[in-house]
Design a protein around this motif. Structure first.
Motif, PDB file in Angstrom:
ATOM      1  N   TYR A  25       0.813  -1.214   0.000  1.00 47.65           N
ATOM      2  CA  TYR A  25       0.000   0.000   0.000  1.00 47.65           C
ATOM      3  C   TYR A  25       0.839   1.253   0.000  1.00 47.65           C
ATOM      4  O   TYR A  25       0.325   2.338  -0.051  1.00 47.65           O
ATOM      5  N   LYS A  75       4.326   3.257   1.966  1.00 47.67           N
ATOM      6  CA  LYS A  75       4.694   3.543   3.354  1.00 47.67           C
ATOM      7  C   LYS A  75       3.787   4.578   4.008  1.00 47.67           C
ATOM      8  O   LYS A  75       3.640   4.603   5.214  1.00 47.67           O
ATOM      9  N   ASP A  89       5.617  -5.917   9.553  1.00 47.01           N
ATOM     10  CA  ASP A  89       6.069  -4.546   9.758  1.00 47.01           C
ATOM     11  C   ASP A  89       4.925  -3.794  10.458  1.00 47.01           C
ATOM     12  O   ASP A  89       4.782  -3.865  11.667  1.00 47.01           O
ATOM     13  N   GLU A 102      14.827  -1.158  10.993  1.00 49.01           N
ATOM     14  CA  GLU A 102      15.786  -0.891   9.910  1.00 49.01           C
ATOM     15  C   GLU A 102      15.190  -1.480   8.644  1.00 49.01           C
ATOM     16  O   GLU A 102      14.485  -2.489   8.721  1.00 49.01           O
TER      17      GLU A 102
HETATM   18  P1  IMP Z   1       3.143  -4.737   6.699  1.00 48.37           P
HETATM   19  O1  IMP Z   1       1.817  -4.921   6.056  1.00 48.37           O
HETATM   20  O2  IMP Z   1       3.448  -3.298   7.007  1.00 48.37           O
HETATM   21  O3  IMP Z   1       3.351  -5.621   7.913  1.00 48.37           O
HETATM   22  O4  IMP Z   1       4.252  -5.030   5.628  1.00 48.37           O
HETATM   23  C1  IMP Z   1       4.526  -6.213   5.113  1.00 48.37           C
HETATM   24  C2  IMP Z   1       5.339  -6.126   3.837  1.00 48.37           C
HETATM   25  O5  IMP Z   1       6.131  -4.919   3.710  1.00 48.37           O
HETATM   26  C3  IMP Z   1       6.318  -7.248   3.853  1.00 48.37           C
HETATM   27  O6  IMP Z   1       5.747  -8.433   3.366  1.00 48.37           O
HETATM   28  C4  IMP Z   1       7.417  -6.714   2.970  1.00 48.37           C
HETATM   29  O7  IMP Z   1       7.116  -7.008   1.627  1.00 48.37           O
HETATM   30  C5  IMP Z   1       7.397  -5.221   3.161  1.00 48.37           C
HETATM   31  N1  IMP Z   1       8.471  -4.808   4.095  1.00 48.37           N
HETATM   32  C6  IMP Z   1       8.323  -4.294   5.328  1.00 48.37           C
HETATM   33  N2  IMP Z   1       9.505  -4.023   5.900  1.00 48.37           N
HETATM   34  C7  IMP Z   1      10.455  -4.372   4.994  1.00 48.37           C
HETATM   35  C8  IMP Z   1      11.899  -4.351   5.002  1.00 48.37           C
HETATM   36  O8  IMP Z   1      12.572  -3.954   5.961  1.00 48.37           O
HETATM   37  N3  IMP Z   1      12.502  -4.821   3.871  1.00 48.37           N
HETATM   38  C9  IMP Z   1      11.817  -5.288   2.805  1.00 48.37           C
HETATM   39  N4  IMP Z   1      10.475  -5.336   2.766  1.00 48.37           N
HETATM   40  C10 IMP Z   1       9.791  -4.877   3.847  1.00 48.37           C
END
Ligand code: IMP
Length: 178
Positions: free
Chosen positions: A69, A71, A102, A150
């Motif tokens: 989506y 950042k 994340d 990070e």
């Molecule tokens: P969330 O929905 O914010 O928990 O994000 C999940 C997705 O964000 C993960 O499956 C990754 O594809 C991407 N992501 C989050 N942090 C990182 C990182 O530090 N490196 C690479 N991809 C990340």
């Protein structure tokens, strides 16, 4: 260590040991059930392929791809399915395999989505957890490593589709993505 990497956070050896450990715990927890692993493309692919071989029983595998989506987004409604499962999961015991949690939005959406399809159980296995950035509550049933806030690459994780093949998880130097 590659020149784009600031620091290795999880070594190849630590990953291999953890994958074996998780595989044997999962095999035991699902010993009386048919286990369906669902890999989330593309970040989980390397983890999933090692993890599946560390689970000492037959497993069924399928894959999904969901959009990220961006950042700045704050809405869970922004998670979109780009590639859906090939199979029906009604009555199945599902283990979602993901590279990293994340904000938690992707997995929170997926868990809810798969549960609503009538799965018997939906659990989560993630290689990495970045708890500092969590915005939605989510329980991770099987976790590899907790890492600091990070941006990391390697062992499946990318920056702009690069570095997935690094055998370790490393923090990317800021100058690479700034
Ligand atoms: P969330 O929905 O914010 O928990 O994000 C999940 C997705 O964000 C993960 O499956 C990754 O594809 C991407 N992501 C989050 N942090 C990182 C990182 O530090 N490196 C690479 N991809 C990340």
């Amino acid at each position: 260590m590659d020149k784009v990497i600031k620091k290795i956070l999880v070594t190849e050896e630590e990953i291999a040991d953890k994958v074996k450990e998780l595989g044997s715990i999962i095999a035991n927890d699902y010993k009386d059930k048919d286990l369906m692993l669902i890999g989330i493309l593309k970040g989980s692919v390397i983890f999933l392929s090692d993890l599946a071989r560390a689970i000492n029983k037959p497993v069924f595998m399928d894959f999904m791809d969901v959009s990220s989506y961006g950042k700045s987004s704050v809405s869970t409604g922004n998670v979109r399915i780009l590639k859906d499962l090939d199979y029906d999961i009604e009555g199945k015991d599902i283990l979602i395999v993901e590279d990293i949690v994340d904000t938690g939005k992707t997995l929170s959406y997926l868990k809810d989505n798969l549960t609503r399809r009538g799965a018997n159980s939906v659990k989560i296995c993630s290689l990495l957890n970045k708890p500092d950035r969590r915005t939605v509550e989510l329980s991770i049933d099987y976790l590899g490593f907790t890492i600091p806030d990070e941006f990391v690459v390697g062992y499946g994780l990318d920056y702009a589709e690069m570095y997935r093949n690094f055998p370790y998880v490393g923090a990317l130097k800021e100058e690479v993505y700034e």
